[in-house]
Design an enzyme around this catalytic site. Structure first.
Site, mmCIF file in Angstrom:
data_model
loop_
_atom_site.group_PDB
_atom_site.id
_atom_site.type_symbol
_atom_site.label_atom_id
_atom_site.label_comp_id
_atom_site.label_asym_id
_atom_site.label_seq_id
_atom_site.Cartn_x
_atom_site.Cartn_y
_atom_site.Cartn_z
ATOM 1 N N GLY A 89 0.799 -1.222 0.000
ATOM 2 C CA GLY A 89 0.000 0.000 0.000
ATOM 3 C C GLY A 89 0.832 1.273 0.000
ATOM 4 O O GLY A 89 0.316 2.358 -0.260
ATOM 5 N N ASN A 90 2.138 1.149 0.292
ATOM 6 C CA ASN A 90 2.984 2.339 0.287
ATOM 7 C C ASN A 90 3.258 2.728 -1.164
ATOM 8 O O ASN A 90 3.623 1.891 -1.982
ATOM 9 C CB ASN A 90 4.285 2.100 1.047
ATOM 10 C CG ASN A 90 4.995 3.397 1.331
ATOM 11 O OD1 ASN A 90 5.342 4.140 0.417
ATOM 12 N ND2 ASN A 90 5.192 3.687 2.609
ATOM 13 N N ARG A 91 3.110 3.990 -1.460
ATOM 14 C CA ARG A 91 3.210 4.457 -2.849
ATOM 15 C C ARG A 91 4.586 5.003 -3.212
ATOM 16 O O ARG A 91 4.762 5.611 -4.267
ATOM 17 C CB ARG A 91 2.122 5.510 -3.092
ATOM 18 C CG ARG A 91 0.733 4.870 -2.943
ATOM 19 C CD ARG A 91 -0.364 5.866 -2.815
ATOM 20 N NE ARG A 91 -0.242 6.552 -1.522
ATOM 21 C CZ ARG A 91 -0.975 7.590 -1.165
ATOM 22 N NH1 ARG A 91 -1.871 8.078 -1.972
ATOM 23 N NH2 ARG A 91 -0.811 8.161 0.017
ATOM 24 N N PHE A 92 5.579 4.770 -2.369
ATOM 25 C CA PHE A 92 6.916 5.308 -2.598
ATOM 26 C C PHE A 92 7.449 4.971 -3.995
ATOM 27 O O PHE A 92 7.864 5.859 -4.745
ATOM 28 C CB PHE A 92 7.881 4.786 -1.529
ATOM 29 C CG PHE A 92 9.287 5.288 -1.689
ATOM 30 C CD1 PHE A 92 9.644 6.542 -1.219
ATOM 31 C CD2 PHE A 92 10.262 4.521 -2.308
ATOM 32 C CE1 PHE A 92 10.942 7.020 -1.367
ATOM 33 C CE2 PHE A 92 11.556 4.981 -2.459
ATOM 34 C CZ PHE A 92 11.894 6.241 -1.985
ATOM 35 N N THR A 94 4.350 8.981 1.608
ATOM 36 C CA THR A 94 3.821 8.021 0.630
ATOM 37 C C THR A 94 3.105 6.862 1.315
ATOM 38 O O THR A 94 2.630 5.947 0.655
ATOM 39 C CB THR A 94 4.959 7.469 -0.260
ATOM 40 O OG1 THR A 94 5.932 6.827 0.580
ATOM 41 C CG2 THR A 94 5.617 8.578 -1.071
#
Length: 177
Positions: free
Chosen positions: A43-46, A153
């Site tokens: 789920g982290n958008r980094f 993010t």
């Protein structure tokens, strides 16, 4: 609520002598610690944000992610080397030991430091910067003091769309590689 555990950062920073940008997170999430690499939570958008900012395909494997960072002149690490934390909650972090960020600052040509979110920025100023300043020369000191806070993010920052994050993170591209 998750139980507090004393946890040590177990993987190395990513950088080389061509890195011009340093991006700092707080401390690896449970998923990242399991994968032994940065921003491992799906789920982290980094990684999606950096791919969008650079106009390159999103890296999938750890090897691709490492190569992506280095090809774009980006160094990556976390502010914290060791802490007590409940699960992955940045707000639960206590008893901090800062990471020895001078390792990257002495080896690379870092021109700008970015914090991935307000918590990374806060922890950097509270724990890392006071430790760093006496170790750095005047130019490095100025770079260290002018860290720029970017929106997180993290999936917890759901109010920010991918496009909005990418726009806010666009200064990273201007300095990288």
């Amino acid at each position: 609520m998750a139980e507090y555990k004393r946890v040590r950062h177990t993987f190395e920073p990513v950088y080389d002598d061509h890195s011009s940008v340093l991006i700092l997170g707080t401390f690896p999430s449970v998923k990242s610690r399991e994968q032994n690499f940065y921003y491992g939570h799906p789920g982290n958008r980094f990684w999606r944000v950096l791919a969008k900012v650079t106009g390159q395909p999103m890296p999938e494997t750890i090897e691709e992610k490492r190569a992506f960072l280095l090809a774009n002149g980006i160094a990556l690490w976390d502010v914290i080397a060791e802490c007590d934390i409940a699960g992955s909650s940045d707000s639960s972090i206590r008893n901090v030991v800062p990471a020895p960020l001078e390792q990257v600052l002495f080896a690379a040509r870092i021109q700008k430091i970015f914090a991935n979110g307000a918590k990374a920025w806060e922890l950097y100023h509270r724990f890392a910067l006071p430790r760093l300043l006496p170790l750095l020369g005047p130019d490095q000191r100025e770079t260290a003091e002018q860290i720029q806070k970017l929106p997180s993010t993290s999936p917890a920052n759901a109010a920010w769309s991918l496009d909005r994050l990418a726009k806010a993170w666009s200064p990273v591209k201007g300095l990288a590689a």
